[in-house]
Design a protein around this motif. Structure first.
Motif, mmCIF file in Angstrom:
data_model
loop_
_atom_site.group_PDB
_atom_site.id
_atom_site.type_symbol
_atom_site.label_atom_id
_atom_site.label_comp_id
_atom_site.label_asym_id
_atom_site.label_seq_id
_atom_site.Cartn_x
_atom_site.Cartn_y
_atom_site.Cartn_z
ATOM 1 N N TYR A 131 -20.594 -26.836 -17.933
ATOM 2 C CA TYR A 131 -19.658 -26.451 -16.876
ATOM 3 C C TYR A 131 -18.921 -25.172 -17.232
ATOM 4 N N GLU A 132 -18.564 -25.009 -18.495
ATOM 5 C CA GLU A 132 -17.857 -23.809 -18.941
ATOM 6 C C GLU A 132 -18.686 -22.552 -18.637
ATOM 7 N N GLU A 133 -19.990 -22.627 -18.899
ATOM 8 C CA GLU A 133 -20.878 -21.481 -18.658
ATOM 9 C C GLU A 133 -21.058 -21.229 -17.160
ATOM 10 N N ILE A 134 -21.199 -22.302 -16.379
ATOM 11 C CA ILE A 134 -21.355 -22.150 -14.929
ATOM 12 C C ILE A 134 -20.101 -21.500 -14.345
ATOM 13 N N ALA A 135 -18.940 -22.002 -14.744
ATOM 14 C CA ALA A 135 -17.679 -21.468 -14.233
ATOM 15 C C ALA A 135 -17.549 -19.981 -14.586
ATOM 16 N N ALA A 136 -17.895 -19.632 -15.811
ATOM 17 C CA ALA A 136 -17.807 -18.233 -16.230
ATOM 18 C C ALA A 136 -18.785 -17.364 -15.440
ATOM 19 N N SER A 137 -19.992 -17.856 -15.215
ATOM 20 C CA SER A 137 -20.991 -17.093 -14.464
ATOM 21 C C SER A 137 -20.556 -16.832 -13.036
ATOM 22 N N LEU A 138 -19.868 -17.805 -12.446
ATOM 23 C CA LEU A 138 -19.455 -17.685 -11.049
ATOM 24 C C LEU A 138 -18.043 -17.120 -10.894
ATOM 25 N N GLY A 139 -17.334 -16.975 -12.007
ATOM 26 C CA GLY A 139 -15.986 -16.418 -11.954
ATOM 27 C C GLY A 139 -14.965 -17.355 -11.352
ATOM 28 N N ILE A 140 -15.126 -18.665 -11.615
ATOM 29 C CA ILE A 140 -14.179 -19.661 -11.107
ATOM 30 C C ILE A 140 -13.742 -20.559 -12.259
ATOM 31 N N THR A 141 -12.707 -21.355 -12.022
ATOM 32 C CA THR A 141 -12.250 -22.280 -13.055
ATOM 33 C C THR A 141 -13.163 -23.503 -13.090
ATOM 34 N N GLN A 142 -13.099 -24.238 -14.193
ATOM 35 C CA GLN A 142 -13.915 -25.449 -14.303
ATOM 36 C C GLN A 142 -13.485 -26.498 -13.285
ATOM 37 N N VAL A 143 -12.190 -26.574 -13.003
ATOM 38 C CA VAL A 143 -11.700 -27.524 -12.000
ATOM 39 C C VAL A 143 -12.278 -27.162 -10.629
ATOM 40 N N ASN A 144 -12.218 -25.879 -10.285
ATOM 41 C CA ASN A 144 -12.769 -25.417 -9.017
ATOM 42 C C ASN A 144 -14.271 -25.683 -8.973
ATOM 43 N N LEU A 145 -14.937 -25.479 -10.103
ATOM 44 C CA LEU A 145 -16.375 -25.740 -10.194
ATOM 45 C C LEU A 145 -16.687 -27.189 -9.853
ATOM 46 N N ARG A 146 -15.958 -28.118 -10.443
ATOM 47 C CA ARG A 146 -16.214 -29.551 -10.199
ATOM 48 C C ARG A 146 -16.011 -29.902 -8.726
ATOM 49 N N VAL A 147 -14.983 -29.348 -8.128
ATOM 50 C CA VAL A 147 -14.718 -29.600 -6.705
ATOM 51 C C VAL A 147 -15.858 -29.038 -5.856
ATOM 52 N N ARG A 148 -16.213 -27.777 -6.126
ATOM 53 C CA ARG A 148 -17.297 -27.140 -5.356
ATOM 54 C C ARG A 148 -18.622 -27.863 -5.545
ATOM 55 N N LEU A 149 -18.895 -28.292 -6.770
ATOM 56 C CA LEU A 149 -20.150 -28.977 -7.048
ATOM 57 C C LEU A 149 -20.240 -30.278 -6.250
ATOM 58 N N ASN A 150 -19.156 -31.040 -6.210
ATOM 59 C CA ASN A 150 -19.154 -32.273 -5.412
ATOM 60 C C ASN A 150 -19.358 -31.966 -3.935
ATOM 61 N N ARG A 151 -18.730 -30.910 -3.448
ATOM 62 C CA ARG A 151 -18.894 -30.538 -2.038
ATOM 63 C C ARG A 151 -20.326 -30.116 -1.737
ATOM 64 N N VAL A 152 -20.924 -29.364 -2.660
ATOM 65 C CA VAL A 152 -22.306 -28.914 -2.447
ATOM 66 C C VAL A 152 -23.260 -30.106 -2.483
ATOM 67 N N LYS A 153 -23.048 -31.032 -3.398
ATOM 68 C CA LYS A 153 -23.897 -32.231 -3.457
ATOM 69 C C LYS A 153 -23.804 -33.007 -2.141
ATOM 70 N N ASN A 154 -22.583 -33.187 -1.647
ATOM 71 C CA ASN A 154 -22.398 -33.889 -0.376
ATOM 72 C C ASN A 154 -23.039 -33.124 0.780
ATOM 73 N N LYS A 155 -22.905 -31.811 0.755
ATOM 74 C CA LYS A 155 -23.508 -30.978 1.802
ATOM 75 C C LYS A 155 -25.028 -31.128 1.785
ATOM 76 N N LEU A 156 -25.620 -31.126 0.595
ATOM 77 C CA LEU A 156 -27.075 -31.306 0.483
ATOM 78 C C LEU A 156 -27.498 -32.673 1.014
ATOM 79 N N LYS A 157 -26.727 -33.703 0.692
ATOM 80 C CA LYS A 157 -27.040 -35.047 1.204
ATOM 81 C C LYS A 157 -27.034 -35.060 2.728
#
Length: 167
Positions: A131-157
């Motif tokens: 998660y640390e690497e993903i957040a750094a690559s996207l320029g967001i915080t790890q907390v924001n990453l976790r929120v976005r990741l859950n939203r994207v997973k739900n969106k894909l579903k």
């Protein structure tokens, strides 16, 4: 073959799975995926000497490949010979040799409907990046990453449900 060429070929070979996934996420058509892979490889070769070792080589390659894919995608959308089929237009589906391939095809079709940041996020997650690497690559915080990741997973579903596919 000199050392630079050998190192480049070795690096491409070690990271080809990542490159193939980027191509699959950003292009539906097999010919377009091959064109994109060629463009990414050319771009990586062109800038190979600029790698400074400040991050993992695979992370650097990912950024170059993703930026190349996004530019390629934008250029392709602007091409006059690029025609979008009307929504609901049925095209012949690929012949699937297994249920797993069909699931992958549905997944990649759903991913095509995400925006470029969501695609990058899901790709890095699929690559099992920390998660640390993903957040750094996207320029967001790890907390924001976790929120976005859950939203994207739900969106894909939801996208997959709308495609009338049971997973």
């Amino acid at each position: 073959m000199n050392n630079k060429e050998a190192l480049f070929l070795q690096t491409i070979n070690e990271n080809k799975g990542m490159l193939f996934k980027i191509c699959r996420i950003y292009q539906d058509d097999a010919d377009d995926r091959n064109d994109l892979l060629q463009e990414i490889t050319l771009q990586l070769w062109t800038v190979f000497d600029t790698y400074r070792g400040e991050s993992k080589l695979s992370s650097w390659m990912y950024r170059v490949a993703l930026n190349t894919a996004i530019v390629f995608f934008k250029k392709q959308k602007c091409r006059p010979d690029s025609v979008q089929l009307p929504e609901g237009f049925d095209t012949p589906a690929e012949l699937y040799t297994s249920e797993k391939e069909e699931q992958l095809a549905v997944f990649y079709t759903a991913v095509q409907q995400l925006d470029k940041v969501e695609k990058a996020l899901i790709f890095l997650y699929m690559e099992d990046r920390p998660y640390e690497e993903i957040a750094a690559s996207l320029g967001i915080t790890q907390v924001n990453l976790r929120v976005r990741l859950n939203r994207v997973k739900n969106k894909l579903k939801e996208i997959i449900k709308k495609m009338n596919y049971e997973y």
